[in-house]
Design a protein around this motif. Structure first.
Motif, PDB file in Angstrom:
ATOM      1  N   ALA A   1      -9.684  18.233  74.749  1.00 37.58           N
ATOM      2  CA  ALA A   1     -10.968  18.655  74.192  1.00 37.58           C
ATOM      3  C   ALA A   1     -11.539  17.571  73.296  1.00 37.58           C
ATOM      4  N   MET A   2     -12.852  17.573  73.199  1.00 39.92           N
ATOM      5  CA  MET A   2     -13.570  16.736  72.242  1.00 39.92           C
ATOM      6  C   MET A   2     -14.246  17.669  71.251  1.00 39.92           C
ATOM      7  N   TRP A   3     -13.915  17.499  69.996  1.00 39.46           N
ATOM      8  CA  TRP A   3     -14.501  18.288  68.913  1.00 39.46           C
ATOM      9  C   TRP A   3     -15.620  17.483  68.259  1.00 39.46           C
ATOM     10  N   GLN A   4     -16.640  18.199  67.778  1.00 37.11           N
ATOM     11  CA  GLN A   4     -17.662  17.556  66.966  1.00 37.11           C
ATOM     12  C   GLN A   4     -17.835  18.376  65.698  1.00 37.11           C
ATOM     13  N   GLU A   5     -17.564  17.718  64.572  1.00 36.76           N
ATOM     14  CA  GLU A   5     -17.785  18.326  63.268  1.00 36.76           C
ATOM     15  C   GLU A   5     -19.195  17.927  62.841  1.00 36.76           C
ATOM     16  N   ASN A   6     -20.037  18.889  62.511  1.00 31.18           N
ATOM     17  CA  ASN A   6     -21.430  18.595  62.200  1.00 31.18           C
ATOM     18  C   ASN A   6     -21.731  18.569  60.707  1.00 31.18           C
ATOM     19  N   ARG A   7     -20.691  18.750  59.912  1.00 28.73           N
ATOM     20  CA  ARG A   7     -20.831  18.624  58.462  1.00 28.73           C
ATOM     21  C   ARG A   7     -19.531  18.018  57.938  1.00 28.73           C
ATOM     22  N   TYR A   8     -19.204  16.848  58.478  1.00 30.08           N
ATOM     23  CA  TYR A   8     -17.940  16.167  58.189  1.00 30.08           C
ATOM     24  C   TYR A   8     -17.795  15.913  56.691  1.00 30.08           C
TER      25      TYR A   8
ATOM     26  N   SER B   1      -5.835  25.371  89.345  1.00 28.53           N
ATOM     27  CA  SER B   1      -7.254  25.474  89.015  1.00 28.53           C
ATOM     28  C   SER B   1      -7.613  24.472  87.928  1.00 28.53           C
ATOM     29  N   PHE B   2      -8.911  24.329  87.765  1.00 33.35           N
ATOM     30  CA  PHE B   2      -9.478  23.427  86.769  1.00 33.35           C
ATOM     31  C   PHE B   2     -10.532  24.211  86.008  1.00 33.35           C
ATOM     32  N   SER B   3     -10.618  24.023  84.701  1.00 29.72           N
ATOM     33  CA  SER B   3     -11.614  24.748  83.923  1.00 29.72           C
ATOM     34  C   SER B   3     -12.369  23.819  82.987  1.00 29.72           C
ATOM     35  N   LEU B   4     -13.572  24.232  82.655  1.00 28.36           N
ATOM     36  CA  LEU B   4     -14.398  23.598  81.630  1.00 28.36           C
ATOM     37  C   LEU B   4     -14.771  24.671  80.631  1.00 28.36           C
ATOM     38  N   GLU B   5     -14.733  24.304  79.347  1.00 24.30           N
ATOM     39  CA  GLU B   5     -15.033  25.258  78.291  1.00 24.30           C
ATOM     40  C   GLU B   5     -15.975  24.625  77.271  1.00 24.30           C
ATOM     41  N   ALA B   6     -16.868  25.449  76.749  1.00 21.93           N
ATOM     42  CA  ALA B   6     -17.747  25.054  75.653  1.00 21.93           C
ATOM     43  C   ALA B   6     -17.573  26.093  74.563  1.00 21.93           C
ATOM     44  N   ALA B   7     -17.496  25.624  73.310  1.00 22.36           N
ATOM     45  CA  ALA B   7     -17.225  26.547  72.213  1.00 22.36           C
ATOM     46  C   ALA B   7     -18.053  26.189  70.990  1.00 22.36           C
ATOM     47  N   ALA B   8     -18.374  27.213  70.224  1.00 19.32           N
ATOM     48  CA  ALA B   8     -19.043  27.054  68.945  1.00 19.32           C
ATOM     49  C   ALA B   8     -18.167  27.688  67.885  1.00 19.32           C
ATOM     50  N   GLY B   9     -17.965  26.953  66.783  1.00 19.86           N
ATOM     51  CA  GLY B   9     -17.112  27.430  65.715  1.00 19.86           C
ATOM     52  C   GLY B   9     -17.896  27.910  64.520  1.00 19.86           C
ATOM     53  N   GLU B  10     -17.204  28.686  63.688  1.00 22.25           N
ATOM     54  CA  GLU B  10     -17.838  29.267  62.514  1.00 22.25           C
ATOM     55  C   GLU B  10     -18.205  28.220  61.467  1.00 22.25           C
ATOM     56  N   ASN B  11     -17.604  27.067  61.510  1.00 21.11           N
ATOM     57  CA  ASN B  11     -17.816  26.041  60.491  1.00 21.11           C
ATOM     58  C   ASN B  11     -18.692  24.900  60.994  1.00 21.11           C
ATOM     59  N   ARG B  12     -19.688  25.228  61.802  1.00 17.45           N
ATOM     60  CA  ARG B  12     -20.605  24.220  62.360  1.00 17.45           C
ATOM     61  C   ARG B  12     -19.858  23.184  63.193  1.00 17.45           C
ATOM     62  N   THR B  13     -18.928  23.647  63.972  1.00 19.81           N
ATOM     63  CA  THR B  13     -18.128  22.780  64.827  1.00 19.81           C
ATOM     64  C   THR B  13     -18.306  23.223  66.273  1.00 19.81           C
ATOM     65  N   GLN B  14     -18.369  22.260  67.184  1.00 19.15           N
ATOM     66  CA  GLN B  14     -18.406  22.560  68.614  1.00 19.15           C
ATOM     67  C   GLN B  14     -17.271  21.813  69.290  1.00 19.15           C
ATOM     68  N   LEU B  15     -16.900  22.324  70.461  1.00 23.44           N
ATOM     69  CA  LEU B  15     -15.939  21.578  71.271  1.00 23.44           C
ATOM     70  C   LEU B  15     -16.258  21.757  72.737  1.00 23.44           C
ATOM     71  N   LEU B  16     -15.916  20.721  73.500  1.00 23.43           N
ATOM     72  CA  LEU B  16     -15.964  20.743  74.954  1.00 23.43           C
ATOM     73  C   LEU B  16     -14.552  20.458  75.421  1.00 23.43           C
ATOM     74  N   ARG B  17     -14.067  21.266  76.372  1.00 26.35           N
ATOM     75  CA  ARG B  17     -12.683  21.127  76.804  1.00 26.35           C
ATOM     76  C   ARG B  17     -12.600  21.168  78.326  1.00 26.35           C
ATOM     77  N   ALA B  18     -11.746  20.315  78.874  1.00 25.87           N
ATOM     78  CA  ALA B  18     -11.412  20.334  80.302  1.00 25.87           C
ATOM     79  C   ALA B  18      -9.918  20.615  80.389  1.00 25.87           C
ATOM     80  N   ALA B  19      -9.527  21.385  81.399  1.00 24.41           N
ATOM     81  CA  ALA B  19      -8.110  21.758  81.497  1.00 24.41           C
ATOM     82  C   ALA B  19      -7.693  21.966  82.943  1.00 24.41           C
ATOM     83  N   ALA B  20      -6.400  21.830  83.166  1.00 22.45           N
ATOM     84  CA  ALA B  20      -5.781  22.140  84.457  1.00 22.45           C
ATOM     85  C   ALA B  20      -4.808  23.286  84.226  1.00 22.45           C
ATOM     86  N   GLN B  21      -4.713  24.179  85.223  1.00 24.71           N
ATOM     87  CA  GLN B  21      -3.839  25.338  85.103  1.00 24.71           C
ATOM     88  C   GLN B  21      -2.836  25.388  86.259  1.00 24.71           C
ATOM     89  N   TRP B  22      -1.637  25.876  85.932  1.00 26.55           N
ATOM     90  CA  TRP B  22      -0.579  26.119  86.914  1.00 26.55           C
ATOM     91  C   TRP B  22      -0.209  27.591  86.823  1.00 26.55           C
TER      92      TRP B  22
END
Length: 183
Positions: free
Chosen positions: A73-80, A29-50
């Motif tokens: 994943a690609m992380w974005q720090e919004n208060r670097y 399978s293949f997955s896409l994920e979007a996440a929001a972090g407590e420290n004003r951080t977001q990430l987008l992730r793509a993955a393969a599963q076995w």
């Protein structure tokens, strides 16, 4: 990491995951994920599963199973570096074994947990929280639902930390929305 470098890394990720699928039929399978972090951080992730193709504790139409998860994943720090409005992006490659408690037919609700390793392209330093190493452990707990067509929607809580290897080790927590589809 510049915006162009972020786009280039994302395209390389997509090509690598497509290459994995076409060369290794074990990818399930293949997955896409979007996440929001407590420290004003977001990430987008793509993955393969076995899938492990194992089942333990079979009982009443349920069992414990699992899968390997290889992600980028690609992380974005919004208060670097704790500067309001200053952003920074970096990449993360991860490998995680995940245990999943699910129905025997692999449809319907499930619960899962995993702990794996991640390597960051840059050190995390955002909104007053820093991680001292590029090597991190990533653990998560989650729940979701697999529909009859195989679509898997899940929500998980994820924590990143270096396990005390080096200070500072403030950790980073995320709420993650996951969409996966089997091949």
């Amino acid at each position: 990491m510049s915006f162009i470098a972020t786009i280039r890394t994302s395209l390389l990720l997509g090509a690598a995951l497509i290459g994995i699928h076409s060369t290794a039929q074990a990818v399930d399978s293949f997955s896409l994920e979007a996440a929001a972090g407590e420290n004003r951080t977001q990430l987008l992730r793509a993955a393969a599963q076995w899938n492990w193709d194992k089942s333990w504790f079979d009982s009443n139409g349920t069992h414990l199973s699992g899968y390997w998860d290889l992600s980028l994943a690609m992380w974005q720090e919004n208060r670097y570096k704790n500067i309001e409005g200053k952003t920074e992006r970096f990449a993360d490659i991860g490998f995680t074994p995940v245990f999943r408690f699910e129905r025997s037919n692999k449809k319907g609700p499930y619960a899962e947990a995993g702990i794996g390793v991640h390597l960051f392209s840059e050190l995390y330093d955002n909104d007053g929280h820093r991680l001292a190493t590029a090597f991190q452990f990533g653990d998560h707990i989650g729940a979701g639902y697999v529909f009859s067509n195989g679509l898997d929607l899940g929500l998980k809580l994820q924590h990143f930390s270096n396990g005390g290897i080096k200070k500072p080790n403030g950790g980073v927590n995320f709420a993650v929305l996951r969409v996966a589809y089997p091949f």
